[in-house]
Write a protein that holds these residues in place. Structure first.
Motif: not given
Length: 461
Positions: A266-289
């Motif tokens: 299973r993978v973290p559900h981060v697709v098309d959440l607008g994280l970049e617009s809010a300045g939220v970074e992901l870690n190397e594994a693609g999860a929210i840091k």
């Protein structure tokens, strides 16, 4: 709250973690909203642990009937009706989802049905509803989603665990790809319901990350339940024919089934959440840091649960939610302690573990470890001729004599491990376990009567 914001807290995702955080914060007098794009309750309630456990219980009946015949019962016309079960399951899941929804309402949380996307650190858009809201603080609790290898030829013919809960009819033959707990659990479910079941996994054994004795023991036990296990192998392609799906494996084998299920993680559900617009970074594994207090790289945004890919268990997400609420809204900084969290695999037979594997303990205990292992036939099977065995294992720090790991494979293992976890979390010693009088006749008594240390390194069964 500054009057420039619509809400004190906006939660994205109404699963176990998001709902708990929203309710606690609203009950504390804050203005809270939660957005959910699917159904309230999240993975665990809607398409995870809860319906899965119902399926396990339904599928265990066939084994119970076999045991019962050894005790003198006879069942001439026992049969299973998949549509009847599905309807009962769906009614109960709807009831549970309704309770979650009602509890949010009672707490004064605004529930928004729709997909929330971050526009900036304080603004959320509800997709398709022409609605934007602002919040002083935002909590992301969007969970995870099944992953499958999209580049595999024919992958469009395969399902994941999410579709397995709603199959229109029970297949006669199924192949499950994967070796983690979801793959092993569904293999037991389908086999117990009378489906010809094959499990393939590219690794050397199932349940990577679990104790080696547990992995070897379970692999043998599930084969005794009629599941064909093929290790060290994976798909080359899936071909749809008039008769079903042909699984072409990399070792040259061809296996024809009616359904192919991928339980390959299973993978973290981060697709098309607008994280970049809010300045939220992901870690190397693609999860929210996040930091220890679940805060993201954006000052006013936190994240909890599977989307952070820390310890992907429902009760952990709930504890992270409580810690978040205490830290942010009660001025009482807390973070969850991930040490000695018990976990269960509802395979058949089931697994219950807490603490360190033997290999982990050998790395972390400077003076070495004492290992106690027993394998025995449960009393329940005395009349059946079954050669099924239970495994129980204690891993003890040789220096402090603290029990640092408990591993059980067998009936009621998950129930036993919940209570064993109290002792492990409390740091009790092997002598304190031994000083506890046995309850006889039970399987659990073996945990307090293990006397013989294993001399050689374990691993071989």
């Amino acid at each position: 709250m500054s009057h420039s914001y619509d809400y004190d807290l906006f939660v994205i995702g109404a699963g176990s973690g998001g709902v708990r955080a929203a309710r606690l914060t609203a009950l504390g007098g804050k203005k809270v909203a939660v957005a959910e794009e699917y159904r309230v309750g999240g993975t665990c309630v809607i398409r995870g642990c809860v319906p899965k456990k119902f399926m396990v219980m339904a599928s265990e009946v066939s084994h119970a009937l076999e045991i019962a015949e050894g005790y003198g019962w006879s069942f001439d016309n026992a049969r299973f009706d998949w549509p009847t079960f599905l309807q009962a399951k769906d009614v109960e899941i709807a009831r549970l989802s309704g309770i979650y929804t009602a509890n949010l309402g009672k707490a004064g949380v605004d529930l928004i049905h729709g997909r929330a996307v971050l526009k900036d650190a304080h603004t959320v858009e509800i997709v398709g509803k022409n609605q934007t809201v602002t919040a002083e603080r935002i909590l992301i609790a969007t969970g995870g989603r099944p992953w499958k290898p999209e580049a595999l030829p024919g992958i469009e013919h395969a399902i994941t665990s999410e579709e397995a809960f709603h199959l229109p009819e029970l297949p006669k033959r199924i192949l499950i790809a994967g070796g983690g707990y979801i793959a092993v659990e569904f293999a037991g479910i389908f086999a117990g319901l009378g489906v010809d079941t094959t499990l393939i996994y590219r690794g050397p054994n199932v349940l990577r990350g679990f104790d080696d004795d547990v992995r070897a023991h379970l692999a043998g036990e599930i084969e005794k339940r009629g599941i064909k296990v093929i290790l060290g192998c994976q798909h080359a392609s899936i071909e749809k024919t008039d008769r079903g799906l042909v699984n072409h494996l990399e070792n040259g084998m061809r296996i024809e089934t009616d359904v192919v299920m991928f339980a390959t993680g299973r993978v973290p559900h981060v697709v098309d959440l607008g994280l970049e617009s809010a300045g939220v970074e992901l870690n190397e594994a693609g999860a929210i840091k996040v930091d220890a207090f679940s805060r993201t790289s954006a000052d006013n945004i936190w994240a909890i649960g599977d989307v952070t890919d820390r310890m992907n268990l429902t009760p952990v997400a709930i504890r992270e939610a409580v810690a978040f609420h205490q830290t942010v809204f009660r001025d009482n900084p807390q973070h969850f302690d991930y040490e000695a969290v018990a976990t269960a695999v509802f395979s058949q037979p089931p697994v219950g573990v807490v603490g360190l594997t033997e290999a982990e303990a050998r790395h972390s205990c400077a003076a070495g470890v004492d290992v106690y292992v027993t394998r025995f036939r449960p009393m329940k099977y005395a009349f059946t001729g079954s050669d099924e065995r239970v495994l129980m294992k204690l891993v003890v720090d040789a220096d402090t004599q603290r029990v640092v790991g408990v591993h059980i494979v067998g009936p009621d293992g998950p129930e036993m491990i919940q209570l064993a976890a109290i002792a492990v979390k409390a740091g009790l010693t092997k002598a304190q376990w031994d000083a506890t009088c046995a309850v006889h006749p039970t399987m659990a008594e073996e945990l307090v009567t293990l006397k013989d240390k294993q001399t050689a390194s374990s691993g071989a069964v």
